[in-house]
Structures are given as C-alpha cells and as structure tokens.
Design a protein around this motif. Structure first.
Motif, PDB file in Angstrom:
ATOM      1  N   LEU A 142      23.477  39.219  43.113  1.00 20.04           N
ATOM      2  CA  LEU A 142      22.350  38.310  42.951  1.00 20.04           C
ATOM      3  C   LEU A 142      22.388  37.257  44.042  1.00 20.04           C
ATOM      4  CD1 LEU A 142      22.104  37.772  39.111  1.00 20.04           C
ATOM      5  CD2 LEU A 142      20.942  39.432  40.560  1.00 20.04           C
ATOM      6  N   VAL A 197      26.030  39.273  36.494  1.00 27.77           N
ATOM      7  CA  VAL A 197      25.449  39.484  37.819  1.00 27.77           C
ATOM      8  C   VAL A 197      25.864  40.822  38.418  1.00 27.77           C
ATOM      9  CG1 VAL A 197      25.331  37.016  38.287  1.00 27.77           C
ATOM     10  CG2 VAL A 197      27.250  38.320  39.158  1.00 27.77           C
ATOM     11  N   GLU A 216      14.852  44.254  46.025  1.00 30.23           N
ATOM     12  CA  GLU A 216      16.233  44.690  46.255  1.00 30.23           C
ATOM     13  C   GLU A 216      16.345  45.383  47.610  1.00 30.23           C
ATOM     14  OE1 GLU A 216      17.308  45.503  41.573  1.00 30.23           O
ATOM     15  OE2 GLU A 216      16.696  47.192  42.804  1.00 30.23           O
ATOM     16  N   GLY A 268      24.739  34.288  47.950  1.00 29.42           N
ATOM     17  CA  GLY A 268      24.660  34.917  46.643  1.00 29.42           C
ATOM     18  C   GLY A 268      25.946  34.753  45.871  1.00 29.42           C
ATOM     19  N   TRP A 317      25.100  45.472  42.334  1.00 30.31           N
ATOM     20  CA  TRP A 317      24.132  44.417  42.597  1.00 30.31           C
ATOM     21  C   TRP A 317      24.873  43.175  43.058  1.00 30.31           C
ATOM     22  CZ3 TRP A 317      21.683  45.154  37.212  1.00 30.31           C
ATOM     23  CH2 TRP A 317      20.529  45.906  37.297  1.00 30.31           C
TER      24      TRP A 317
END
Length: 166
Positions: free
Chosen positions: A112, A144, A80, A133, A110
């Motif tokens: 992804l 996600v 990350e 993403g 977040w």
C-alpha cells in the motif's frame, strides 16, 4: 488510465482485457476508444443483482477464449502497478525467475502506498507522485499484505483476485 496502460506495456504485457463498471467520469469513453483502436479489449460490466462486478468480470473472463488461451494472466486494478524487482524489470524476466514454463502461478504481494503528503489532485504521473508506502520489514498493519495472482490459464480452472483454482 493511459499511464497504467503505458507502464504495463513497458514491462512487457502485450494484451489487455479491461472490465469497467458504473463509470461516471468518462473513463468508459476512453476505454471504448482504445478498444476501437485495437489497443485493449474493453467490456462494460455493470453491477448485477446476484454478483458483484469484480466476480462477474472474473466469471466472464473465464469464458473468453482469448483469455483462456493466454500464456499468462495478471489480474490488477487500475490503481495497481506491477513492480518487477528482478533482472531487466520485465514480466518475462519475472516469469523466468519464477520457473518459466514449469510455473503454474506467481503470487505478487501488495504494497500500500501513502499520499506522500499530497492533498490535492495533480496532472503528474502516479508513479512519480506516490513513492512512499508500507515498510517492507515492519508493515504497520498486517492487513496491508495481500497478494495478486498471475497464472497460466491453461493450467488453472478459473481466475480470481487472490488465487487461481487448479
């Protein structure tokens, strides 16, 4: 690992407390050497019978004076990267934009990332290889969207992967 450290140093994170568990790829040896050089603080955190390694690491970190006395703590995994999208893209600017000393915590979404069609390993940087993403406006799967906390330890009672306790 080195790219991850260099990237986060470049945005202003100045201390690293890293827990590893069950490394079989030699990364623990790299982390041990970086610890010896004073670049990071590395702790081997093997899985135990009563607690998964992630929660064990949080529990251990919560008892460490240098963690508890930090101005801010960001909990992220080795895959990350904190992507600051404000001001000069530094962690200091992000904290200022979120209230500075008046803020107790900052929640970071977040996103992804996909494979960008790559099917094989490469020596290229992760940050240049994986540039596509989930869509910001219409994520294809509600799962996600998670959050990573950043908190001021002096104002919280414990650290965790999704939210500090106050």
């Amino acid at each position: 690992m080195l790219e991850w450290l260099a990237y986060h140093k470049s945005i202003g994170i100045d201390e690293f407390c890293i827990f590893s568990n069950d490394c079989s790829d030699g990364s623990n040896l790299l982390l041990n050497r970086l610890d010896q050089m004073g670049v990071i603080k590395h702790f081997d955190n093997p899985p135990g019978p009563r607690m998964d390694p992630q929660r064990a690491a949080y529990s251990w970190a919560n008892r460490m004076e240098f963690v508890r006395s930090a101005d801010w703590v960001l909990i992220v995994d080795a895959d990350e990267f904190l992507n600051v999208k404000t001001g000069d893209h530094s962690i200091d600017h992000l904290i200022t934009e979120c209230g500075g000393k008046d803020a107790d915590a900052i929640s970071v979404n977040w996103r992804l990332m996909g494979s960008c069609g790559q099917a094989h390993m490469s020596d290229d940087l992760v940050t240049t290889r994986f540039t596509r993403g989930s869509d910001f406006d219409d994520p294809e799967n509600g799962l996600v969207w998670g959050a990573r906390p950043s908190s001021a330890p002096a104002n919280s009672t414990s650290l965790a992967c999704t939210a500090p306790s106050f």
